[in-house]
Scaffold this motif. Structure first.
Motif, PDB file in Angstrom:
ATOM      1  N   GLU A  79       0.828  -1.205   0.000  1.00  0.00           N
ATOM      2  CA  GLU A  79       0.000   0.000   0.000  1.00  0.00           C
ATOM      3  C   GLU A  79       0.867   1.262   0.000  1.00  0.00           C
ATOM      4  O   GLU A  79       0.605   2.215  -0.747  1.00  0.00           O
ATOM      5  CB  GLU A  79      -0.932   0.016   1.206  1.00  0.00           C
ATOM      6  N   ASP A  80       1.899   1.275   0.812  1.00  0.00           N
ATOM      7  CA  ASP A  80       2.790   2.436   0.872  1.00  0.00           C
ATOM      8  C   ASP A  80       3.447   2.691  -0.482  1.00  0.00           C
ATOM      9  O   ASP A  80       3.562   3.835  -0.934  1.00  0.00           O
ATOM     10  CB  ASP A  80       3.859   2.239   1.946  1.00  0.00           C
ATOM     11  N   SER A  82       2.324   1.951  -3.361  1.00  0.00           N
ATOM     12  CA  SER A  82       1.355   2.274  -4.411  1.00  0.00           C
ATOM     13  C   SER A  82       1.341   3.757  -4.749  1.00  0.00           C
ATOM     14  O   SER A  82       0.907   4.149  -5.837  1.00  0.00           O
ATOM     15  CB  SER A  82      -0.047   1.818  -4.010  1.00  0.00           C
ATOM     16  N   SER A  83       1.821   4.592  -3.826  1.00  0.00           N
ATOM     17  CA  SER A  83       1.842   6.030  -4.081  1.00  0.00           C
ATOM     18  C   SER A  83       3.106   6.488  -4.815  1.00  0.00           C
ATOM     19  O   SER A  83       3.240   7.663  -5.158  1.00  0.00           O
ATOM     20  CB  SER A  83       1.720   6.799  -2.760  1.00  0.00           C
ATOM     21  N   HIS A  84       4.028   5.561  -5.047  1.00  0.00           N
ATOM     22  CA  HIS A  84       5.252   5.903  -5.778  1.00  0.00           C
ATOM     23  C   HIS A  84       4.878   6.349  -7.193  1.00  0.00           C
ATOM     24  O   HIS A  84       4.032   5.723  -7.846  1.00  0.00           O
ATOM     25  CB  HIS A  84       6.174   4.682  -5.840  1.00  0.00           C
ATOM     26  N   PRO A  85       5.482   7.411  -7.718  1.00  0.00           N
ATOM     27  CA  PRO A  85       5.084   7.933  -9.032  1.00  0.00           C
ATOM     28  C   PRO A  85       5.301   6.986 -10.202  1.00  0.00           C
ATOM     29  O   PRO A  85       4.679   7.166 -11.260  1.00  0.00           O
ATOM     30  CB  PRO A  85       5.953   9.196  -9.182  1.00  0.00           C
ATOM     31  N   LYS A 120      -8.934   0.522  -2.565  1.00  0.00           N
ATOM     32  CA  LYS A 120      -8.638   1.596  -1.613  1.00  0.00           C
ATOM     33  C   LYS A 120      -7.744   2.665  -2.228  1.00  0.00           C
ATOM     34  O   LYS A 120      -7.963   3.871  -2.026  1.00  0.00           O
ATOM     35  CB  LYS A 120      -7.975   1.007  -0.369  1.00  0.00           C
ATOM     36  N   VAL A 121      -6.739   2.229  -2.982  1.00  0.00           N
ATOM     37  CA  VAL A 121      -5.786   3.187  -3.576  1.00  0.00           C
ATOM     38  C   VAL A 121      -6.148   3.531  -5.021  1.00  0.00           C
ATOM     39  O   VAL A 121      -5.423   4.292  -5.666  1.00  0.00           O
ATOM     40  CB  VAL A 121      -4.333   2.650  -3.497  1.00  0.00           C
ATOM     41  N   ASN A 122      -7.241   2.945  -5.506  1.00  0.00           N
ATOM     42  CA  ASN A 122      -7.763   3.224  -6.849  1.00  0.00           C
ATOM     43  C   ASN A 122      -6.723   2.957  -7.933  1.00  0.00           C
ATOM     44  O   ASN A 122      -6.388   3.819  -8.744  1.00  0.00           O
ATOM     45  CB  ASN A 122      -8.262   4.671  -6.950  1.00  0.00           C
ATOM     46  N   MET A 123      -6.255   1.712  -7.964  1.00  0.00           N
ATOM     47  CA  MET A 123      -5.286   1.312  -8.980  1.00  0.00           C
ATOM     48  C   MET A 123      -5.737   0.016  -9.643  1.00  0.00           C
ATOM     49  O   MET A 123      -6.372  -0.830  -9.002  1.00  0.00           O
ATOM     50  CB  MET A 123      -3.893   1.117  -8.367  1.00  0.00           C
TER      51      MET A 123
END
Length: 256
Positions: A79-80, A82-85, A120-123
């Motif tokens: 999850e963490d 997943s925010s990587h660009p 949750k992270v919309n991916m």
């Protein structure tokens, strides 16, 4: 210009010559790649490779064969990340009934957890399926995976399952087996999947296409996959290349 949507440049098979492999891909007009991380060893390296090259991306998830090893900390780690660009999808995830390392109920639980995370992270999610098609479709439907959609990686099933996948906003990705003489299913799928929902991949270092079958696969060979699909669809290779690349950009949310 082609997009290899599923490659394991982070595999140990490429430790000695990864740079040469990548440059061969670029030289063959494979300009974009998605490196798939699926456990504690391969995920960090997928990120590292993606950070080094402008047109290489990464996906992060947990492979079903190793589902029994996944901890809550691993899920939080994914999850963490997943925010990587440069991370464009969650996966590969799914079910694998060929190997028996992880019990089916454990695989299903880890699969569902990752679908929840992706929502949750919309991916989008990348699906690994081996001998588990009906359970995979059922779980995707139960978990409303159509909210994020994704990719049916290295699709090797009957064409009859394709409509259910398309209805859930999934793209169909084909690899080396579509070139195999004794593999009729991928050929039928290649001819029938709507062009705007079709992707190409290598799954390198696995499943090298003809005439390299049995050897180490590499992303440069995705051109052989695309050429075969264009032949099966009786269409121009350049048109197929452009459309499958556009499709990859769309599913991964990359600006074209």
């Amino acid at each position: 210009m082609l997009f290899d949507t599923h490659v394991h440049l982070n595999a140990r098979d490429f430790f000695d010559d990864r740079e040469e492999v990548i440059q061969r891909a670029f030289a063959n007009d494979i300009q974009y790649m998605n490196v798939v991380g699926f456990d504690r060893e391969t995920i960090p390296l997928a990120i590292e490779i993606a950070e080094k090259y402008e047109h290489i991306y990464a996906s992060v998830g947990w492979h079903p064969v190793d589902a029994i090893d996944m901890t809550p900390q691993d899920l939080q780690w994914i999850e963490d990340l997943s925010s990587h660009p440069k991370v464009v999808a969650i996966g590969e995830m799914g079910l694998d009934y060929h190997w028996d390392k992880s019990p089916k109920d454990v695989q299903m639980d880890v699969f569902r957890q990752q679908i929840h995370l992706a929502k949750k992270v919309n991916m989008p999610i990348i699906i690994h399926n081996r001998e588990a098609t009906e359970d995979i479709i059922r779980i995707l439907q139960e978990e409303k995976a159509e909210e994020v959609g994704g990719i049916m990686h290295c699709y090797n099933d009957d064409v009859k399952y394709v409509p259910a996948c398309l209805d859930m906003n999934f793209y169909i990705s084909l690899g080396g087996p579509v070139t195999f003489k004794n593999a009729p299913l991928p050929k039928e799928v290649a001819a029938q999947v709507p062009l705007d929902r079709l992707l190409v991949e290598t799954d390198a270092p696995f499943l090298a296409p003809h005439p390299n079958r049995g050897k180490r696969n590499e992303p440069a060979y995705v051109k052989l996959v695309a050429e075969k699909i264009a032949d099966l669809r009786e269409m121009d290779f350049q048109e197929l290349s452009e459309q499958t690349t556009k499709n990859a950009f769309r599913v991964f949310g990359i600006n074209w």
